[in-house]
Design a protein around this motif. Structure first.
Motif, mmCIF file in Angstrom:
data_model
loop_
_atom_site.group_PDB
_atom_site.id
_atom_site.type_symbol
_atom_site.label_atom_id
_atom_site.label_comp_id
_atom_site.label_asym_id
_atom_site.label_seq_id
_atom_site.Cartn_x
_atom_site.Cartn_y
_atom_site.Cartn_z
ATOM 1 N N ALA A 231 0.721 -1.311 0.122
ATOM 2 C CA ALA A 231 0.124 -0.254 -0.154
ATOM 3 C C ALA A 231 0.823 1.237 0.153
ATOM 4 C CB ALA A 231 -0.933 -0.193 1.118
ATOM 5 N N LYS A 235 -4.607 4.749 3.757
ATOM 6 C CA LYS A 235 -6.384 4.739 3.268
ATOM 7 C C LYS A 235 -6.416 3.572 2.696
ATOM 8 C CE LYS A 235 -9.256 7.935 2.159
ATOM 9 N NZ LYS A 235 -9.556 9.612 1.663
ATOM 10 N N GLU A 236 -5.654 3.054 1.746
ATOM 11 C CA GLU A 236 -5.891 1.964 0.557
ATOM 12 C C GLU A 236 -5.536 0.853 1.330
ATOM 13 O OE1 GLU A 236 -3.739 2.520 -3.080
ATOM 14 O OE2 GLU A 236 -1.231 1.889 -1.963
ATOM 15 N N THR A 238 -4.842 -2.720 3.549
ATOM 16 C CA THR A 238 -5.981 -3.747 4.356
ATOM 17 C C THR A 238 -5.411 -4.607 5.600
ATOM 18 O OG1 THR A 238 -5.546 -5.142 2.713
ATOM 19 C CG2 THR A 238 -7.489 -4.306 1.990
ATOM 20 N N HIS A 239 -3.712 -4.714 5.620
ATOM 21 C CA HIS A 239 -2.899 -5.240 6.653
ATOM 22 C C HIS A 239 -1.599 -4.589 7.036
ATOM 23 C CE1 HIS A 239 -5.665 -8.443 4.189
ATOM 24 N NE2 HIS A 239 -5.216 -9.405 4.846
ATOM 25 N N CYS A 254 -2.768 3.657 9.615
ATOM 26 C CA CYS A 254 -3.705 2.800 9.700
ATOM 27 C C CYS A 254 -4.828 2.016 10.269
ATOM 28 C CB CYS A 254 -2.345 1.616 9.203
ATOM 29 S SG CYS A 254 -1.606 1.649 7.716
ATOM 30 N N THR A 257 -8.313 2.672 9.365
ATOM 31 C CA THR A 257 -8.539 1.619 8.128
ATOM 32 C C THR A 257 -8.699 0.102 7.709
ATOM 33 O OG1 THR A 257 -6.513 2.539 6.788
ATOM 34 C CG2 THR A 257 -8.266 4.658 6.200
ATOM 35 N N VAL A 258 -7.469 -0.307 8.179
ATOM 36 C CA VAL A 258 -6.772 -2.023 8.267
ATOM 37 C C VAL A 258 -7.845 -3.139 8.834
ATOM 38 C CG1 VAL A 258 -4.985 -1.456 8.061
ATOM 39 C CG2 VAL A 258 -5.467 -1.820 10.229
ATOM 40 N N LYS A 259 -8.073 -3.868 7.713
ATOM 41 C CA LYS A 259 -9.142 -4.703 8.654
ATOM 42 C C LYS A 259 -8.147 -5.732 9.550
ATOM 43 C CE LYS A 259 -12.247 -8.511 6.844
ATOM 44 N NZ LYS A 259 -13.457 -9.420 5.903
ATOM 45 N N TYR A 260 -6.739 -6.481 9.237
ATOM 46 C CA TYR A 260 -6.024 -7.186 10.317
ATOM 47 C C TYR A 260 -4.674 -6.223 10.660
ATOM 48 C CZ TYR A 260 -8.674 -10.212 7.715
ATOM 49 O OH TYR A 260 -10.655 -11.335 7.572
ATOM 50 N N ASN A 308 -13.235 4.921 10.523
ATOM 51 C CA ASN A 308 -12.749 5.611 8.950
ATOM 52 C C ASN A 308 -13.339 6.452 9.578
ATOM 53 O OD1 ASN A 308 -15.184 4.347 8.046
ATOM 54 N ND2 ASN A 308 -14.054 3.502 6.218
ATOM 55 N N SER A 336 -6.723 9.297 6.916
ATOM 56 C CA SER A 336 -7.217 8.417 6.863
ATOM 57 C C SER A 336 -8.591 8.027 7.585
ATOM 58 C CB SER A 336 -6.262 7.555 7.699
ATOM 59 O OG SER A 336 -4.761 7.109 6.496
#
Length: 414
Positions: A231, A235-236, A238-239, A254, A257-260, A308, A336
Motif C-alpha cells: 500500500a 487509506k488503501e 488492508t493489513h 492505518c 482503515t485496516v481490517k487486520y 474510518n 485516514s
C-alpha cells in the motif's frame, strides 16, 4: 490564449498587440518559450521494445495494414504488363516490418542507470533534484525503487520509515553538493548520515544496526511473490504488519482503515504455504503497557464501526513546524480517519464564522514552539490544539479538546 499564455490580456494596450500588419509580424506565431512543458513530449523518442514489436507482429492489427496491390488482369490480346520495382523498394518482408525493425534497433531500451534518490526533511530538495537530473541520476517515484535517501538529520518521517527497508545509503545533502562539484556522483561513505542518539533513545532503535540487518526488505519481496500489494497510502491498506503495538505514524494512520493488524509471522507462514493464509492465528495481541500509557483498548478500537469516519466533517489546519509527527504524517493520519486538511491559512474572522455555524468543526493544530504564528487566533479566543488531540483521539475514538488546548499565556516570545 491558444497555449495558455495570458500576457495579452494583462498588457492589452502594449504596442505589440496592436500591430496587425501580417507582412511585418506573424500575428499567429506561437511563442514556444511559453510552452516548454508541452513541447517536451515531441522531443522524447518513443521506446518500442522487442517484446512490443513481437506482440504487434502477431496481433490482428498487422493484418489490417494495406497490402501491396496487384495489377489487374490484362484484356485478351493485350500484353502482360510488369510493374517495374523501384530501386529502393524493400523486397523481403513488409515495409512495416523493416521500419519497425529500424525503430527497435535505433532505440536505446536499456534500463535507467545511476542512483534512484528520494528526499526526506530536506529544505532545498527542489534545487538538489535539479542537480540529480543534471548528473543523470533519477528521482525515485516510490520508496521501493529508491537506492539513496537524502536527509539532513535522522527524523522519523514517512519517507524515512518507507525507505529504510530498501535503500542502500542514507546520506546528507552534502553528497549531492559535492557530486555537483566533481560533475559525477562521488563515493557515499564520507557523507553517510550519522546516528542521532536522541532520536534512537526516543524511538528505541539503532540506525547502524538497522541498516546492517540482512534481509530487511525480504518481507517486501515475499509479498510481491505472493501477488500481494504494498500500500502506498494508509487509506488503501488492508493489513498492517508490526512486531508489537507501538504508537508509530503508520499505526496511527492505518488503525482507522485496516481490517487486520498481524505479526510478521503471518508473512513467513504465507511464504511456506505459497499463498496468504488465514490471519486469525497471527493477529497482534494487546499490549497492556501501551494501552495503559495511551489510554485505549486495541480490541475495542478495531471493533468500532465507522472508525474510518471518526473525523468526518472536521477540518484541520496544520501550522508549519508541526513536529512530532510532522505535517505530512499528521495529514495522513487525519485523512485516514475521514478528516480534511486545509492547506490555506484562514483569518480569525473566517474561522469564527465556520465555528459559529458548526462548533468544533475547524481545528488548528500547532506545537508550543510555534504559537507565535497563531497569536491572532488565540487572542480571538479560537481554539488552537496540540497534535495529541488527534493522536489520542483516534485511539480512544473520543477527542479531549480541553486537555489539549493552548492559551494565550502559553506563547513564548523570542
Amino acid at each position: 490564449m491558444l497555449v495558455g499564455s495570458q500576457t495579452a490580456l494583462k498588457q492589452a494596450h502594449h504596442p505589440k498587440y496592436h500591430d496587425f500588419n501580417a507582412a511585418v509580424t506573424d500575428i499567429f506565431k506561437i511563442d514556444y518559450g511559453h510552452v516548454q512543458p508541452l513541447m517536451g513530449a515531441w522531443k522524447t523518442p518513443i521506446r518500442v521494445t522487442q517484446e512490443i514489436y513481437e506482440k504487434f507482429k502477431s496481433s490482428p492489427l498487422k493484418r489490417l495494414m494495406p497490402l501491396k496491390r496487384k495489377l489487374s488482369d490484362p484484356k485478351p490480346g493485350e500484353p502482360t504488363l510488369k510493374k517495374k520495382k523501384p530501386e529502393n523498394e524493400i523486397t523481403t518482408g513488409s515495409s512495416l516490418d523493416a521500419i519497425l525493425d529500424d525503430v527497435v534497433k535505433g532505440v536505446d531500451c536499456e534500463p535507467k542507470k545511476g542512483p534512484f534518490i528520494r528526499f526526506s526533511n530536506t529544505p532545498n530538495s527542489a534545487e538538489l533534484g535539479k542537480i540529480v537530473s543534471r548528473l543523470d541520476g533519477n528521482l525515485a517515484s516510490t520508496a521501493k525503487e529508491a537506492t539513496h535517501l537524502v536527509m539532513k538529520s535522522v527524523t522519523r518521517t514517512v519517507n524515512f520509515l518507507a525507505c529504510v527497508s530498501t535503500v542502500k545509503y542514507i546520506v546528507t545533502p552534502d553528497w549531492i553538493i559535492e557530486s555537483e562539484k566533481e560533475n559525477h556522483f562521488v563515493d557515499e561513505t564520507p557523507f553517510l548520515i550519522q546516528s542521532d542518539k536522541t532520536a534512537e533513545e526516543t524511538f528505541g532503535f539503532s540506525l547502524s544496526s538497522l541498516l546492517g540487518t540482512p534481509g530487511r526488505n525480504s518481507f517486501l519481496k515475499i509479498v510481491s511473490r505472493l501477488d500481494g500489494n504494498l500500500a502506498s497510502t494508509a487509506k488503501e491498506a488492508t493489513h498492517l504488519v508490526m512486531k508489537s503495538v507501538t504508537r508509530t505514524v503508520n499505526f496511527l494512520a492505518c488503525v482507522s482503515t485496516v481490517k487486520y493488524i498481524v505479526t510478521p509471522d503471518w508473512i513467513i507462514e504465507s511464504e511456506k504455504e505459497n499463498h496468504f493464509v488465514d490471519e486469525t492465528p497471527f493477529l497482534i495481541q494487546s499490549d497492556k503497557t501501551a494501552e495503559e500509557t495511551f489510554g485505549f483498548s486495541l480490541s475495542s478500537l478495531l471493533g468500532t464501526p465507522g472508525r474510518n469516519s471518526f473525523l468526518k466533517d472536521k477540518t484541520f489546519y496544520l501550522v508549519h513546524g508541526l513536529n512530532p509527527p510532522g505535517r505530512q504524517a499528521m495529514a495522513d493520519i487525519i485523512e485516514s480517519a475521514g478528516g480534511t486538511v486545509d492547506t490555506k491559512r484562514r483569518s480569525s474572522n473566517y474561522i469564527k464564522e465556520v465555528l459559529t455555524e458548526k462548533p468544533e468543526s475547524y481545528l488548528v493544530l500547532c506545537c508550543r514552539e510555534h504559537l507565535t504564528l497563531v497569536r491572532d487566533l488565540l487572542e480571538a479566543n479560537i481554539g488552537v490544539y496540540t497534535p495529541e488531540v488527534v493522536m489520542s483521539g483516534i485511539l480512544r475514538q473520543k477527542m479531549d479538546l480541553k486537555s489539549n488546548c493552548f492559551m494565550v499565556g502559553d506563547i513564548v516570545d523570542d
